[in-house]
Design a protein around this motif. Structure first.
Motif, mmCIF file in Angstrom:
data_model
loop_
_atom_site.group_PDB
_atom_site.id
_atom_site.type_symbol
_atom_site.label_atom_id
_atom_site.label_comp_id
_atom_site.label_asym_id
_atom_site.label_seq_id
_atom_site.Cartn_x
_atom_site.Cartn_y
_atom_site.Cartn_z
ATOM 1 N N UNK A 40 29.255 53.304 30.401
ATOM 2 C CA UNK A 40 28.565 53.014 29.147
ATOM 3 C C UNK A 40 28.191 51.563 28.972
ATOM 4 N N UNK A 41 28.987 50.656 29.563
ATOM 5 C CA UNK A 41 28.647 49.235 29.472
ATOM 6 C C UNK A 41 27.198 48.979 29.894
ATOM 7 N N UNK A 42 26.755 49.654 30.951
ATOM 8 C CA UNK A 42 25.451 49.319 31.519
ATOM 9 C C UNK A 42 24.375 50.364 31.258
ATOM 10 N N UNK A 72 23.046 51.226 26.798
ATOM 11 C CA UNK A 72 22.343 50.061 26.282
ATOM 12 C C UNK A 72 22.264 49.066 27.412
ATOM 13 N N UNK A 73 21.581 47.963 27.189
ATOM 14 C CA UNK A 73 21.392 47.025 28.303
ATOM 15 C C UNK A 73 22.153 45.718 28.136
ATOM 16 N N UNK A 74 23.062 45.650 27.158
ATOM 17 C CA UNK A 74 23.726 44.369 26.903
ATOM 18 C C UNK A 74 24.509 43.886 28.118
ATOM 19 N N UNK A 75 25.173 44.816 28.825
ATOM 20 C CA UNK A 75 25.947 44.444 30.017
ATOM 21 C C UNK A 75 25.278 44.904 31.302
ATOM 22 N N UNK A 127 23.458 44.800 34.630
ATOM 23 C CA UNK A 127 23.472 43.694 35.590
ATOM 24 C C UNK A 127 24.380 42.573 35.098
ATOM 25 N N UNK A 128 25.302 42.912 34.202
ATOM 26 C CA UNK A 128 26.149 41.894 33.598
ATOM 27 C C UNK A 128 27.609 42.256 33.495
ATOM 28 N N UNK A 129 28.021 43.353 34.145
ATOM 29 C CA UNK A 129 29.436 43.713 34.057
ATOM 30 C C UNK A 129 30.310 42.652 34.719
ATOM 31 N N UNK A 130 29.730 41.916 35.661
ATOM 32 C CA UNK A 130 30.443 40.798 36.291
ATOM 33 C C UNK A 130 30.947 39.791 35.272
ATOM 34 N N UNK A 131 30.368 39.816 34.050
ATOM 35 C CA UNK A 131 30.636 38.773 33.053
ATOM 36 C C UNK A 131 32.115 38.601 32.760
ATOM 37 N N UNK A 132 32.859 39.709 32.785
ATOM 38 C CA UNK A 132 34.290 39.599 32.528
ATOM 39 C C UNK A 132 34.956 38.692 33.559
ATOM 40 N N UNK A 133 34.523 38.807 34.807
ATOM 41 C CA UNK A 133 35.126 37.981 35.860
ATOM 42 C C UNK A 133 34.587 36.555 35.811
ATOM 43 N N UNK A 134 33.313 36.389 35.504
ATOM 44 C CA UNK A 134 32.749 35.046 35.348
ATOM 45 C C UNK A 134 33.500 34.307 34.233
ATOM 46 N N UNK A 135 33.742 35.015 33.139
ATOM 47 C CA UNK A 135 34.482 34.402 32.036
ATOM 48 C C UNK A 135 35.944 34.164 32.410
ATOM 49 N N UNK A 136 36.497 35.034 33.287
ATOM 50 C CA UNK A 136 37.886 34.860 33.691
ATOM 51 C C UNK A 136 38.083 33.569 34.481
#
Length: 701
Positions: free
Chosen positions: A614-616, A619-622, A624-633
């Motif tokens: 559902x993240x991707x 809707x389109x908020x995440x 190509x952006x699920x990586x964001x959790x790790x980038x933020x980590x």
């Protein structure tokens, strides 16, 4: 995760309307909060119709202004426009996510199309775009504040990326794409909810071996909520599935639960999401190409901290190699346990959590069941509040006089260190059939002061398993971490201190928005917090020192597994949005091929298979952006180091920088600039690997 569906609203008194529709009337409730008991599904479509018309009129007035464009008559005017629409949308999407009904879901399908058509007209408007472009070209002469400059640039970028600069034919096609994507995203979400609602596993007395008393109590509560009083059921909520897989001695039932959980949206029934995924990918790629990008990933990441798909791939592959190596070593150890016990079978994905828990008990002398009695939900809420008090001076006072959408929902008034009203905070913690799965933060009202101080109204939605009538809800360590994570998002909204609503709170890049939430998780596992708030729900005894030490020592156990299940999902998301959509004719074949390419262990499943991702796809908020959790980590692991270096996890000077540069600034400054202002330098990527126990200090050269 955050939910970006709601934007800013204002006092209900700004648009009183004696219509019999509570969504269009002044709200005579404490803090002018939504009167949920009076709001019915049939109120929404008329309210949306009026809100769309009001917003259209406001946009028309901006365009009709013949005076030379100024920041005030264009950018600030856009910020003021659409407030009724935002108000109605905030209530609607809260209910759709947290307390839906067949009527609301049917309305959502219609509203999704109406929203897409409405925003197409505005975000691709050539006249508005021309005004913004003239202002942007003349920005140096406008004498704007830093926040105003940021808002002008972000507003222009938003219109530009929506296609406002395209020719007429391209705009028409983009509008068609947006409408179709809105429909498909809604269908994806409804399908997932449908599969989750339709499935339960009833547990007879002989099916409960290994399960804790607290799990059985939660299973009975879940059954009662589904009209099965006196029975006990496993549901497809993650908070039900994961502890069952970890504890149940019944391998046959573990297999059944695992397969049902990983098959959501992939059952070949009326809720199947495979065709929907293919359609979404084709349309996203076409939209990206209309805007001049080779792929949707290139389009999406151009407006992020990462900037390019290659930068994302470099980070994920940097983490993948040591994580996979650790997971493979753990796999061999788990297989050894099976053999030792006389098992004549190969480790399977539905076995991993069960045997990993046994291995953790052996290696660290710790298991989740030992600590859960000390992690009562109310105590962990109090812990999250107390950390906010010690860091930022906030206090939380529960209010019983504020309307809510379900009896489970609780509300607190938040005050600052001087005792002034700061925000309202709603917590909706328990799983129920009417709630979509997962955990998220959203808002009913965002902070701003464009026309006077508007205080935020922030929501945390969870899906914890309810305790029995005579027991509190007991959290696993992962549940407690989730509570702190979402409360970190909530603080990002509550502490916001900006003028303009489009820059408020969590209105930041996707790969920065997880920093405040993931950073806040660090306090949940600190001895300074647990020694105070981790108390046995029956005796009120504090967490024993020995158990605390074993818990802290076990934190990095099984991190190979956790990292592999996340990174595999993030890599698949990236591949979905970089490879040609026409080549993805079979989602199953694509999934299999990509997982083989990276050497995915067969004994580990992705955290989100495509059909339930559902993240991707909701809707389109995440996307190509699920990586964001790790980038933020990378940032959060490095950022918490500032407190550790100060020798005090509540150091006042560091906490003030954290407040000023991260939590309160919203989108009013560039995120990299904000991070450097807090930390004094860019983050060190190896902090993530060290934090997960995947990198020895000697390797960090």
């Amino acid at each position: 995760m955050t939910d970006s569906t709601t934007e800013q609203t204002v006092s209900a008194a700004s648009f009183p309307h004696d219509s019999g529709n509570p969504l269009l009337e002044a709200w005579k409730t404490p803090f002018e909060t939504p009167p949920f008991a009076r709001i019915r599904p049939e109120h929404f479509l008329p309210a949306f119709a009026e809100a769309f018309a009001a917003h259209d009129a406001e946009i028309a007035a901006i365009k009709a202004n013949k005076v030379e464009p100024t920041f005030e008559n264009t950018v600030a005017a856009l910020e003021r426009a659409g407030r009724l629409l935002t108000r109605v949308s905030a209530v609607f999407y809260d209910l759709v996510g947290a307390h839906s009904s067949p009527e609301l879901l049917e309305i959502e399908s219609e509203v999704a199309l109406l929203q897409a058509r409405h925003w197409n007209r505005i975000s691709m408007d050539a006249e508005i775009y021309a005004r913004l472009t003239r202002l942007r070209e003349n920005a140096a002469a406008l004498k704007l504040t830093g926040e105003q400059s940021r808002l002008l640039e972000r507003t222009w970028i938003r219109f530009h990326r929506a296609g406002a600069g395209l020719d007429t034919a391209a705009k028409a096609r983009m509008a068609e794409i947006n409408e179709r994507l809105a429909h498909l995203a809604t269908s994806f979400s409804h399908n997932l909810l449908g599969d989750e609602q339709d499935w339960v596993l009833e547990l007879g007395e002989n099916d409960r071996d290994g399960l804790s008393d607290s799990f059985v109590a939660a299973a009975k509560a879940a059954a009662a909520e589904r009209g099965l009083a006196g029975k006990a059921v496993v549901t497809l909520s993650r908070s039900s599935v994961e502890p069952f897989l970890q504890s149940s001695t019944r391998r046959d039932l573990r297999e059944k639960v695992y397969k049902a959980f990983t098959a959501r949206g992939d059952n070949g029934n009326g809720h199947d999401n495979n065709a929907t995924i293919g359609d979404i990918l084709k349309l996203r790629e076409e939209a990206a190409k209309l805007l001049g990008y080779d792929s949707f990933a290139a389009y999406s990441l151009a407006d992020s901290m990462a900037k390019t798909p290659q930068n994302v791939r470099d980070l994920l592959e940097r983490v993948w190699k040591p994580a996979r190596a650790r997971a493979m070593a753990d796999r061999d150890a788990l297989q050894g346990l099976i053999t030792e016990e006389g098992g004549n079978f190969r480790l399977a994905a539905w076995d991993w959590r069960y045997y990993a828990e046994k291995l953790r008990q052996r290696r660290a002398n710790f298991d989740d069941a030992a600590i859960k009695p000390y992690l009562a939900l109310d105590n962990m809420i109090d812990a999250a509040f107390d950390v906010a008090r010690r860091l930022f001076g906030l206090t939380f006072n529960e209010r019983k006089d504020i309307p809510v959408w379900h009896p489970d929902v609780r509300v607190w008034e938040v005050k600052d260190a001087q005792g002034r009203h700061k925000a309202l905070f709603y917590g909706d913690y328990f799983a129920r059939p009417s709630k979509r799965s997962g955990a998220w933060m959203t808002s009913l009202r965002d902070q701003e002061r464009l026309d006077g101080e508007i205080y935020p109204v922030i929501l945390n939605i969870m899906n914890f398993s309810r305790g029995a009538e005579d027991q509190p809800c007991l959290l696993s360590p992962d549940d407690a971490r989730t509570l702190f994570h979402e409360f970190g998002h909530a603080l990002h909204g509550m502490l916001s201190n900006v003028t303009y609503p489009s820059l408020s709170g969590t209105s930041v890049f996707t790969d920065f928005v997880e920093l405040p939430s993931q950073l806040y998780e660090h306090w949940q596992e600190r001895p300074e917090v647990l020694q105070t708030f981790a108390r046995h729900y029956q005796t009120n005894e504090p967490l024993p020192e020995d158990l605390l030490k074993r818990f802290l020592a076990a934190r990095k156990f099984n991190q190979g597994f956790a990292t592999v299940e996340f990174v595999s999902s993030a890599l698949l998301d990236l591949e979905f949005h970089t490879q040609k959509a026409a080549s993805i004719t079979d989602v199953h074949a694509f999934e299999k091929r990509e997982l083989e390419k990276i050497g995915m262990p067969a004994e580990i499943a992705m955290r989100h298979r495509p059909q339930q991702f559902g993240h991707i796809f909701s809707g389109d908020h995440y996307a190509a952006g699920y990586y964001s959790y790790m980038w933020s980590e990378v940032m959060d692991a490095d950022a918490f180091g500032a407190f550790e270096e100060a020798g005090d996890i509540f150091d006042p000077k560091v906490a003030k920088r954290l407040h000023d540069d991260i939590y309160s600034s919203g989108g009013s400054r560039d995120p990299e600039e904000a991070y450097i202002a807090f930390r004094g330098r860019k983050p060190e990527p190896d902090a993530l690997l060290r934090g997960r126990g995947l990198l020895d200090e000697s390797e960090a050269a």
